[in-house]
Design a protein around this motif. Structure first.
Motif, PDB file in Angstrom:
ATOM      1  N   PHE A   1       0.822  -1.213   0.000  1.00  0.00           N
ATOM      2  CA  PHE A   1       0.000   0.000   0.000  1.00  0.00           C
ATOM      3  C   PHE A   1       0.857   1.265   0.000  1.00  0.00           C
ATOM      4  O   PHE A   1       1.870   1.350   0.682  1.00  0.00           O
ATOM      5  CB  PHE A   1      -0.906   0.044   1.241  1.00  0.00           C
ATOM      6  N   SER A   2       0.394   2.247  -0.773  1.00  0.00           N
ATOM      7  CA  SER A   2       0.913   3.614  -0.669  1.00  0.00           C
ATOM      8  C   SER A   2      -0.236   4.558  -1.016  1.00  0.00           C
ATOM      9  O   SER A   2      -1.139   4.206  -1.792  1.00  0.00           O
ATOM     10  CB  SER A   2       2.112   3.856  -1.585  1.00  0.00           C
ATOM     11  N   PHE A   3      -0.214   5.747  -0.435  1.00  0.00           N
ATOM     12  CA  PHE A   3      -1.256   6.726  -0.730  1.00  0.00           C
ATOM     13  C   PHE A   3      -1.194   7.155  -2.189  1.00  0.00           C
ATOM     14  O   PHE A   3      -2.234   7.386  -2.816  1.00  0.00           O
ATOM     15  CB  PHE A   3      -1.152   7.928   0.210  1.00  0.00           C
TER      16      PHE A   3
ATOM     17  N   LYS B   1      -2.822   4.338  -4.202  1.00  0.00           N
ATOM     18  CA  LYS B   1      -4.272   4.376  -3.988  1.00  0.00           C
ATOM     19  C   LYS B   1      -4.891   5.532  -4.765  1.00  0.00           C
ATOM     20  O   LYS B   1      -5.928   5.383  -5.403  1.00  0.00           O
ATOM     21  CB  LYS B   1      -4.571   4.495  -2.481  1.00  0.00           C
ATOM     22  N   GLY B   2      -4.255   6.693  -4.730  1.00  0.00           N
ATOM     23  CA  GLY B   2      -4.759   7.858  -5.465  1.00  0.00           C
ATOM     24  C   GLY B   2      -4.812   7.615  -6.963  1.00  0.00           C
ATOM     25  O   GLY B   2      -5.783   7.989  -7.629  1.00  0.00           O
ATOM     26  N   ALA B   3      -3.782   6.991  -7.504  1.00  0.00           N
ATOM     27  CA  ALA B   3      -3.742   6.697  -8.935  1.00  0.00           C
ATOM     28  C   ALA B   3      -4.814   5.679  -9.318  1.00  0.00           C
ATOM     29  O   ALA B   3      -5.504   5.840 -10.337  1.00  0.00           O
ATOM     30  CB  ALA B   3      -2.361   6.197  -9.337  1.00  0.00           C
ATOM     31  N   LEU B   4      -4.967   4.629  -8.498  1.00  0.00           N
ATOM     32  CA  LEU B   4      -6.008   3.630  -8.768  1.00  0.00           C
ATOM     33  C   LEU B   4      -7.399   4.270  -8.711  1.00  0.00           C
ATOM     34  O   LEU B   4      -8.251   4.003  -9.559  1.00  0.00           O
ATOM     35  CB  LEU B   4      -5.918   2.480  -7.761  1.00  0.00           C
ATOM     36  N   ASP B   5      -7.625   5.107  -7.719  1.00  0.00           N
ATOM     37  CA  ASP B   5      -8.925   5.767  -7.580  1.00  0.00           C
ATOM     38  C   ASP B   5      -9.210   6.706  -8.752  1.00  0.00           C
ATOM     39  O   ASP B   5     -10.334   6.763  -9.253  1.00  0.00           O
ATOM     40  CB  ASP B   5      -9.000   6.553  -6.265  1.00  0.00           C
ATOM     41  N   ALA B   6      -8.201   7.454  -9.177  1.00  0.00           N
ATOM     42  CA  ALA B   6      -8.382   8.398 -10.283  1.00  0.00           C
ATOM     43  C   ALA B   6      -8.752   7.682 -11.577  1.00  0.00           C
ATOM     44  O   ALA B   6      -9.475   8.237 -12.414  1.00  0.00           O
ATOM     45  CB  ALA B   6      -7.113   9.224 -10.476  1.00  0.00           C
ATOM     46  N   ALA B   7      -8.285   6.444 -11.747  1.00  0.00           N
ATOM     47  CA  ALA B   7      -8.547   5.670 -12.960  1.00  0.00           C
ATOM     48  C   ALA B   7      -9.827   4.842 -12.875  1.00  0.00           C
ATOM     49  O   ALA B   7     -10.190   4.175 -13.840  1.00  0.00           O
ATOM     50  CB  ALA B   7      -7.364   4.749 -13.245  1.00  0.00           C
ATOM     51  N   ASN B   8     -10.528   4.895 -11.749  1.00  0.00           N
ATOM     52  CA  ASN B   8     -11.710   4.065 -11.538  1.00  0.00           C
ATOM     53  C   ASN B   8     -12.964   4.949 -11.548  1.00  0.00           C
ATOM     54  O   ASN B   8     -13.209   5.711 -10.605  1.00  0.00           O
ATOM     55  CB  ASN B   8     -11.569   3.323 -10.202  1.00  0.00           C
TER      56      ASN B   8
END
Length: 109
Positions: free
Chosen positions: A62-64, A67-74
């Motif tokens: 995990f890294s913030f 997580k931010g990159a995954l969220d931005a692409a979802n």
């Protein structure tokens, strides 16, 4: 395992707070999946009045930033975040547009 604690405020409106809690009683499956796939192994949210407190336990992947990159692409996560912002407001001292703010640990036994 790593543990992070974060804070966020809800708008101080009992109707909105009740709606927010209803959404979290039946969180969308895509949101649950995005949490797990990012390396978060355990997540709890607590509320005191309109202040929220989140406890996250994560694995070493995990890294913030990740997580931010995954969220931005979802798209579904973005839909959820937009919906949740109806209920949320930044805590005092947070940066513009910042939601959950990482808390500093000041004591440990």
């Amino acid at each position: 395992m790593n543990r992070y604690c974060l804070a966020l405020d809800l708008k101080d409106d009992p109707r909105l707070i009740a709606e927010y809690e209803k959404y979290h009683e039946a969180i969308w499956p895509e949101i649950h999946d995005s949490i797990i796939s990012s390396g978060i192994t355990h997540l709890e949210i607590y509320r005191c009045f309109n202040r929220l407190f989140m406890v996250m336990e994560t694995n070493d992947s995990f890294s913030f930033d990740k997580k931010g990159a995954l969220d931005a692409a979802n798209a579904k996560v973005q839909e959820w975040e937009t919906l949740m912002w109806k209920y949320q407001q930044a805590i005092p001292g947070s940066k513009p547009g910042e939601k959950w703010v990482l808390m500093k640990k000041i004591y440990n036994v």
